[in-house]
Motif scaffolding. Sequence first.
Motif, PDB file in Angstrom:
ATOM      1  N   LEU A 210      -4.294   2.819  11.609  1.00 33.42           N
ATOM      2  CA  LEU A 210      -4.846   2.203  10.409  1.00 33.42           C
ATOM      3  C   LEU A 210      -4.598   3.091   9.186  1.00 33.42           C
ATOM      4  O   LEU A 210      -4.217   2.596   8.115  1.00 33.42           O
ATOM      5  CB  LEU A 210      -6.342   1.953  10.583  1.00 33.42           C
ATOM      6  N   VAL A 211      -4.819   4.379   9.342  1.00 36.11           N
ATOM      7  CA  VAL A 211      -4.598   5.307   8.231  1.00 36.11           C
ATOM      8  C   VAL A 211      -3.125   5.312   7.824  1.00 36.11           C
ATOM      9  O   VAL A 211      -2.793   5.254   6.633  1.00 36.11           O
ATOM     10  CB  VAL A 211      -5.067   6.732   8.609  1.00 36.11           C
ATOM     11  N   VAL A 212      -2.244   5.374   8.796  1.00 33.26           N
ATOM     12  CA  VAL A 212      -0.807   5.395   8.494  1.00 33.26           C
ATOM     13  C   VAL A 212      -0.374   4.106   7.806  1.00 33.26           C
ATOM     14  O   VAL A 212       0.361   4.134   6.806  1.00 33.26           O
ATOM     15  CB  VAL A 212       0.003   5.632   9.789  1.00 33.26           C
ATOM     16  N   LEU A 213      -0.830   2.960   8.317  1.00 32.32           N
ATOM     17  CA  LEU A 213      -0.476   1.682   7.703  1.00 32.32           C
ATOM     18  C   LEU A 213      -1.038   1.554   6.289  1.00 32.32           C
ATOM     19  O   LEU A 213      -0.454   0.852   5.443  1.00 32.32           O
ATOM     20  CB  LEU A 213      -0.987   0.525   8.563  1.00 32.32           C
ATOM     21  N   SER A 214      -2.148   2.215   6.023  1.00 31.85           N
ATOM     22  CA  SER A 214      -2.771   2.131   4.697  1.00 31.85           C
ATOM     23  C   SER A 214      -1.883   2.711   3.608  1.00 31.85           C
ATOM     24  O   SER A 214      -2.012   2.350   2.435  1.00 31.85           O
ATOM     25  CB  SER A 214      -4.135   2.835   4.702  1.00 31.85           C
ATOM     26  N   TYR A 215      -0.967   3.606   3.982  1.00 32.91           N
ATOM     27  CA  TYR A 215      -0.037   4.155   2.997  1.00 32.91           C
ATOM     28  C   TYR A 215       0.838   3.060   2.400  1.00 32.91           C
ATOM     29  O   TYR A 215       1.148   3.085   1.195  1.00 32.91           O
ATOM     30  CB  TYR A 215       0.847   5.224   3.642  1.00 32.91           C
ATOM     31  N   SER A 216       1.266   2.110   3.215  1.00 30.76           N
ATOM     32  CA  SER A 216       2.163   1.057   2.738  1.00 30.76           C
ATOM     33  C   SER A 216       1.440  -0.229   2.358  1.00 30.76           C
ATOM     34  O   SER A 216       1.941  -1.014   1.549  1.00 30.76           O
ATOM     35  CB  SER A 216       3.217   0.741   3.814  1.00 30.76           C
ATOM     36  N   GLN A 217       0.266  -0.458   2.921  1.00 26.30           N
ATOM     37  CA  GLN A 217      -0.431  -1.716   2.707  1.00 26.30           C
ATOM     38  C   GLN A 217      -1.444  -1.668   1.567  1.00 26.30           C
ATOM     39  O   GLN A 217      -1.869  -2.714   1.073  1.00 26.30           O
ATOM     40  CB  GLN A 217      -1.159  -2.136   3.992  1.00 26.30           C
ATOM     41  N   THR A 218      -1.839  -0.472   1.151  1.00 29.15           N
ATOM     42  CA  THR A 218      -2.861  -0.325   0.120  1.00 29.15           C
ATOM     43  C   THR A 218      -2.461   0.776  -0.851  1.00 29.15           C
ATOM     44  O   THR A 218      -1.480   1.496  -0.639  1.00 29.15           O
ATOM     45  CB  THR A 218      -4.228   0.038   0.740  1.00 29.15           C
ATOM     46  N   ASP A 219      -3.260   0.918  -1.901  1.00 29.74           N
ATOM     47  CA  ASP A 219      -3.055   2.026  -2.848  1.00 29.74           C
ATOM     48  C   ASP A 219      -4.145   3.084  -2.707  1.00 29.74           C
ATOM     49  O   ASP A 219      -4.384   3.875  -3.615  1.00 29.74           O
ATOM     50  CB  ASP A 219      -3.006   1.504  -4.281  1.00 29.74           C
ATOM     51  N   LEU A 220      -4.817   3.083  -1.563  1.00 30.02           N
ATOM     52  CA  LEU A 220      -5.924   4.014  -1.344  1.00 30.02           C
ATOM     53  C   LEU A 220      -5.501   5.464  -1.564  1.00 30.02           C
ATOM     54  O   LEU A 220      -6.251   6.250  -2.169  1.00 30.02           O
ATOM     55  CB  LEU A 220      -6.497   3.819   0.064  1.00 30.02           C
ATOM     56  N   PHE A 221      -4.298   5.809  -1.108  1.00 32.31           N
ATOM     57  CA  PHE A 221      -3.885   7.210  -1.154  1.00 32.31           C
ATOM     58  C   PHE A 221      -3.410   7.647  -2.531  1.00 32.31           C
ATOM     59  O   PHE A 221      -3.022   8.797  -2.715  1.00 32.31           O
ATOM     60  CB  PHE A 221      -2.818   7.466  -0.092  1.00 32.31           C
ATOM     61  N   GLU A 222      -3.459   6.734  -3.501  1.00 35.83           N
ATOM     62  CA  GLU A 222      -3.214   7.153  -4.873  1.00 35.83           C
ATOM     63  C   GLU A 222      -4.374   7.988  -5.401  1.00 35.83           C
ATOM     64  O   GLU A 222      -4.234   8.694  -6.400  1.00 35.83           O
ATOM     65  CB  GLU A 222      -2.992   5.928  -5.770  1.00 35.83           C
ATOM     66  N   LYS A 223      -5.504   7.879  -4.733  1.00 35.70           N
ATOM     67  CA  LYS A 223      -6.664   8.705  -5.051  1.00 35.70           C
ATOM     68  C   LYS A 223      -6.761   9.786  -3.975  1.00 35.70           C
ATOM     69  O   LYS A 223      -7.101   9.501  -2.829  1.00 35.70           O
ATOM     70  CB  LYS A 223      -7.936   7.863  -5.096  1.00 35.70           C
ATOM     71  N   THR A 224      -6.452  11.000  -4.367  1.00 34.62           N
ATOM     72  CA  THR A 224      -6.355  12.101  -3.400  1.00 34.62           C
ATOM     73  C   THR A 224      -7.634  12.265  -2.592  1.00 34.62           C
ATOM     74  O   THR A 224      -7.599  12.453  -1.373  1.00 34.62           O
ATOM     75  CB  THR A 224      -6.026  13.412  -4.118  1.00 34.62           C
ATOM     76  N   GLY A 225      -8.772  12.181  -3.270  1.00 30.51           N
ATOM     77  CA  GLY A 225     -10.042  12.362  -2.578  1.00 30.51           C
ATOM     78  C   GLY A 225     -10.264  11.342  -1.487  1.00 30.51           C
ATOM     79  O   GLY A 225     -10.705  11.677  -0.379  1.00 30.51           O
TER      80      GLY A 225
END
Length: 334
Positions: A210-225
């Motif tokens: 889920l975490v790995v897929l979130s890199y491509s499916q969402t913009d969550l990781f644009e926020k470092t925290g």
Amino acid sequence: MELNILWFVLITVLFTGYFFLEGFDFGVGTLLPFLGKDDAGRRLLINSIGPFWDGNEVWLITAGGAIFAAFPNWYATLFSGFYMALFLMLLALILRGVAFEFRSKDDRPAWRSLWDWMIFGGSLVPALLWGVAITNLLRGVPIAVNMQYAGTFWDLLSPYTLVGGLTTLFIFTLHGALFLTLKTSGQQLAGARRAASLAGFLAVPALLLLVVLSYSQTDLFEKTGAGVVFWGAVAALVLACGLLRAGKYALAFAMNGLAIVFSTVAVFWGLFPRVMVSSLNPDWSLTIYNASSSPYTLKIMTIVALTLVPVVLLYQGWNYWIFRQRVTLKDLEY
């Protein structure tokens, strides 16, 4: 702090508390037909969550009420767009609550078996659907310029959201099994440990995927925290499995709970200041500003919340303290 931000934080806290607390009784309900080898064993499992499950659901009711009052446009779009999924979840929760009450009304094995399976289904379905719902909020759903949901039920289903559903199902099942290691003894404890090992074996790769897929499916990781906290959830889950193998059940339960807390916080952190992401146009997303109530309404709600929420917390804390002992077969009434 602006009241819009304050209420977004409070709703985050409410959902975090709900997933942490309701997560373990969803897990126990899901494990009921498999760990309860006979009627006495199933009664023991039900009694382990008996004093808690309905109180845990108060967190969901409060969160839903907070969304309705603080962010009415969010509430309207969410409940209209997710109508079928939320209806299925509500139906499952109703059947589950009824099953807890009706099971003991008749001694016939067929009667009790029916309601045991209702508890199972009423626990499994919400545990699965919550993951689907939360990942849809993060990935984005078709919301038009008028804040109306413009999709269908099938738009909510994708490989990413199904992975999210399986992740919450496995983590909640692990949470329930770890809870049982703290509330049971003897043969029941041994069964709970085996179930926790299996659930952990499934939960870790599911959350990692889920975490790995979130890199491509969402913009969550644009926020470092938010990204750091999400990876922290994976680390906490791995640590929980290690502590389980070492026989440190209380710490394992705490670490799995921390994984739930970190995952929930990461999702809401990734959303902020949005509350629902539009997959049609980012500018059409609902935010804590365009979806909120008036400042006066938020002010009144803040006063009420600061007055009543501490009372609820004290009551629930007292309840958990009073019923902190392990449940054994000799405690069952015949």
